[in-house]
Write an enzyme that holds these catalytic residues in place. Structure first.
Site, PDB file in Angstrom:
ATOM      1  N   CYS A   1       0.861  -1.196   0.000  1.00 32.10           N
ATOM      2  CA  CYS A   1       0.000   0.000   0.000  1.00 32.10           C
ATOM      3  C   CYS A   1       0.901   1.252   0.000  1.00 32.10           C
ATOM      4  O   CYS A   1       1.685   1.453   0.940  1.00 32.10           O
ATOM      5  CB  CYS A   1      -0.906   0.003   1.225  1.00 32.10           C
ATOM      6  SG  CYS A   1      -1.780  -1.560   1.433  1.00 32.10           S
TER       7      CYS A   1
ATOM      8  N   CYS B   1     -13.695  -2.946  17.626  1.00 33.77           N
ATOM      9  CA  CYS B   1     -13.511  -2.992  16.178  1.00 33.77           C
ATOM     10  C   CYS B   1     -12.119  -3.565  15.921  1.00 33.77           C
ATOM     11  O   CYS B   1     -11.213  -3.398  16.741  1.00 33.77           O
ATOM     12  CB  CYS B   1     -13.627  -1.565  15.623  1.00 33.77           C
ATOM     13  SG  CYS B   1     -13.266  -1.439  13.870  1.00 33.77           S
TER      14      CYS B   1
ATOM     15  N   CYS C   1     -17.072  -1.134   8.661  1.00 37.26           N
ATOM     16  CA  CYS C   1     -16.474   0.202   8.683  1.00 37.26           C
ATOM     17  C   CYS C   1     -15.618   0.282   7.430  1.00 37.26           C
ATOM     18  O   CYS C   1     -14.656  -0.482   7.290  1.00 37.26           O
ATOM     19  CB  CYS C   1     -15.622   0.355   9.945  1.00 37.26           C
ATOM     20  SG  CYS C   1     -14.594   1.834   9.946  1.00 37.26           S
TER      21      CYS C   1
HETATM   22  S1  SF4 Z   1      -2.274  -0.532   4.938  1.00 40.60           S
HETATM   23 FE1  SF4 Z   1      -2.405  -2.456   6.058  1.00 40.60          FE
HETATM   24  S2  SF4 Z   1      -2.173  -4.007   4.484  1.00 40.60           S
HETATM   25 FE2  SF4 Z   1      -1.416  -2.096   3.573  1.00 40.60          FE
HETATM   26  S3  SF4 Z   1       0.800  -2.130   3.995  1.00 40.60           S
HETATM   27 FE3  SF4 Z   1      -0.187  -1.024   5.657  1.00 40.60          FE
HETATM   28  S4  SF4 Z   1      -0.506  -2.537   7.250  1.00 40.60           S
HETATM   29 FE4  SF4 Z   1      -0.133  -3.649   5.338  1.00 40.60          FE
END
Ligand code: SF4
Length: 344
Positions: free
Chosen positions: A75, A147, A207
């Site tokens: 991400c 959550c 959510c």
């Molecule tokens: S947003 Fe979540 S899934 Fe994406 S790199 Fe960060 S911790 Fe990992």
């Protein structure tokens, strides 16, 4: 003939005024709302907010990273991805006692929802998941809405969490389907939607929201809101995040989101999903009380409080207490049924 057409039009207009919760928005309708003059947009959103919710109440949530860093996903906005050099050190899953202590501190400071985040691609069966299940039970026993945000989930795992007392599961769509591949390549939009379906099937509140400021177009923002607002059931909470551009991530150096962009997203979300908790999330740290007030006027009714949002800075409990006093806001009770004033 002419008279009956006029009557139909009048009835349609009256129906629009006392707006029903809709899941059949068209992309063009959402686009029109999103692009309306910002002050008109705020007024319309404020009216919808008043019709469906107690406008002086704001849900106060605390987010704790129970397993930080070392994530295998890519991400582009996330300092916890192992592949980016952000200075975030990978840590093991926190111990049960420490989490319960932090939940108690959050509760005593006025939080009613406690969210636990783990930097995992997906949940794997084993000791760590068993411990998370215990944490959910422990936090639930404190009378807090619990959550989790743990990555992708199977239906069975969602059911285990539900049985342990999980109230909500956070799983953001982040952006539009079309823009998703520019932000994340290690999973797909449909993977994301599948987890949302599994959460819903288990009877857990969803959510789900997104992040703006990641190089997306207005149409991407509109598409994200359109996708959320046309799901068979609207998410119970919709977090609206402004990118916090962290050094070392591919998003470093991105321009800061303007307040009007946040207001536009929040107001549109409020109009489309009147019963949802619309959460003013990441990016709040850099906002003045006046700027946050605009977001509340536009229909935001939920915040994260506590000095950190996973790994990025956030206003602490005392700053928020002061803001609540100034604005005459009060924390929303936990487990409060939707205050659907006229549409119960
Ligand atoms: S947003 Fe979540 S899934 Fe994406 S790199 Fe960060 S911790 Fe990992």
């Amino acid at each position: 003939m002419k008279l009956s057409i006029t009557i139909i039009i009048i009835v349609q207009e009256i129906e629009k005024m006392g707006q029903k919760v809709r899941n059949d928005w068209t992309f063009e309708e959402v686009k029109e709302i999103y692009h309306s003059p910002v002050l008109e947009l705020i007024v319309r959103a404020a009216n919808v907010h008043k019709e469906y919710q107690a406008t002086a109440e704001v849900q106060v949530c605390t987010l704790l990273s129970v397993k930080t860093g070392g994530c295998s996903e890519d991400c582009a906005y996330c300092p916890q991805a192992a592949r980016y050099n952000t200075g975030v050190e990978a840590q093991k899953l926190m111990g049960y006692e420490e989490v319960i202590d932090k939940a108690l501190i959050a509760k005593n400071a006025g939080s009613t929802r406690f969210c636990m985040g783990a930097a995992w691609r997906n949940v794997r069966e084993g000791r760590d998941f068993d411990r998370v299940i215990d944490m959910v039970k422990g936090v639930n026993a404190l009378g807090l809405e619990v959550c989790c945000t743990l990555g992708m989930l199977t239906e069975d795992q969602a059911l285990r969490l539900k049985d342990a007392g999980l109230y909500a599961y956070n799983h953001n769509l982040d952006t539009s389907d079309e823009h998703y591949g520019d932000i994340i390549t290690t999973r797909t939009y449909s993977d994301r939607l599948e987890t949302l379906d599994n959460v819903e099937k288990a009877g857990i509140s969803v959510c789900c929201g997104g992040i703006i400021g990641m190089g997306e177009s207005d149409d991407d923002r509109i598409k994200l809101l359109f996708t959320l607002a046309t799901r068979p059931q609207h998410p119970e909470s919709v977090p609206v995040n402004a990118l916090v551009a962290v050094e070392g991530t591919p998003m470093a150096g991105k321009q800061k989101v303007k307040i009007w962009e946040m207001v536009r997203m929040i107001a549109t979300a409020r109009i489309l999903m009147p019963k949802a908790m619309v959460r003013l999330s990441a990016g709040r740290h850099d906002m003045s009380i006046e700027q946050q007030s605009l977001c509340f006027l536009a229909g935001a009714n939920s915040i994260f409080t506590g000095e950190k949002l996973l790994t990025t800075p956030n206003p602490d409990f005392s700053a928020d207490k002061e803001m609540f006093e100034v604005l005459g806001l009060k924390p929303r009770e936990s487990f409060k049924e939707e205050t659907a004033m006229q549409h119960a």
